[in-house]
Write an enzyme that holds these catalytic residues in place. Sequence first.
Site, PDB file in Angstrom:
ATOM      1  N   CYS A   3       0.816  -1.224   0.000  1.00  0.00           N
ATOM      2  CA  CYS A   3       0.000   0.000   0.000  1.00  0.00           C
ATOM      3  C   CYS A   3       0.849   1.273   0.000  1.00  0.00           C
ATOM      4  O   CYS A   3       0.317   2.372  -0.155  1.00  0.00           O
ATOM      5  CB  CYS A   3      -0.959   0.006   1.188  1.00  0.00           C
ATOM      6  SG  CYS A   3      -2.223  -1.279   1.047  1.00  0.00           S
ATOM      7  N   GLU A  32     -13.456   0.265   1.539  1.00  0.00           N
ATOM      8  CA  GLU A  32     -12.332   0.350   0.610  1.00  0.00           C
ATOM      9  C   GLU A  32     -12.307  -0.844  -0.348  1.00  0.00           C
ATOM     10  O   GLU A  32     -11.960  -0.701  -1.515  1.00  0.00           O
ATOM     11  CB  GLU A  32     -11.028   0.419   1.400  1.00  0.00           C
ATOM     12  CG  GLU A  32      -9.799   0.557   0.532  1.00  0.00           C
ATOM     13  CD  GLU A  32      -8.525   0.607   1.339  1.00  0.00           C
ATOM     14  OE1 GLU A  32      -8.146   1.713   1.750  1.00  0.00           O
ATOM     15  OE2 GLU A  32      -7.923  -0.464   1.563  1.00  0.00           O
ATOM     16  N   HIS A  39     -12.049  10.190  -8.906  1.00  0.00           N
ATOM     17  CA  HIS A  39     -10.981  10.187  -9.912  1.00  0.00           C
ATOM     18  C   HIS A  39      -9.853  11.147  -9.552  1.00  0.00           C
ATOM     19  O   HIS A  39      -9.321  11.858 -10.404  1.00  0.00           O
ATOM     20  CB  HIS A  39     -11.553  10.466 -11.316  1.00  0.00           C
ATOM     21  CG  HIS A  39     -12.236   9.261 -11.873  1.00  0.00           C
ATOM     22  ND1 HIS A  39     -13.506   8.914 -11.486  1.00  0.00           N
ATOM     23  CD2 HIS A  39     -11.810   8.322 -12.757  1.00  0.00           C
ATOM     24  CE1 HIS A  39     -13.850   7.808 -12.120  1.00  0.00           C
ATOM     25  NE2 HIS A  39     -12.837   7.413 -12.889  1.00  0.00           N
TER      26      HIS A  39
END
Length: 146
Positions: free
Chosen positions: A37, A129, A78
């Site tokens: 991550c 998530e 985005h």
Amino acid sequence: MIQQIYPAPHHDYSYELNKDFHFSAAHSIPSEEAGKCQYVHGHTYFVNITIAGDELDHTGFLINFKTIKQLVHDRFDHKVLNEDPAFSETDSDRFPTTEAAARIIWESVEAYLQTTENKPTCLQVFLRETPTSYVVYRPKKKGISS
């Protein structure tokens, strides 16, 4: 949209509103301890925002559903979360984790709500998530400590 049952916060308000939506965003966690991550990657986040209050506004809404979505979707969809000024590359409390993102979403929504005539409040933000990982953020009530 996933049909989801969310944990319900206890409250004494007359009205409770919930808004579900999703946004796609990328992030990286600036720590070697984050493993994979630490590298830029993306998610389609699913959000549920719970708002409550006792008074409706002049249009008969607690808050317009469209407004809630605009506050979050327009800001984060985005985008690279690391580039949003609310997140930090040096303060671990503000790394772009799902935990911090849920809190920052709450802060943004709550700040807006406090400018409205009827002043509802955001009780919680549920932020998923991945299909198997989510965070619920509920602010502590003022004057109450653990």
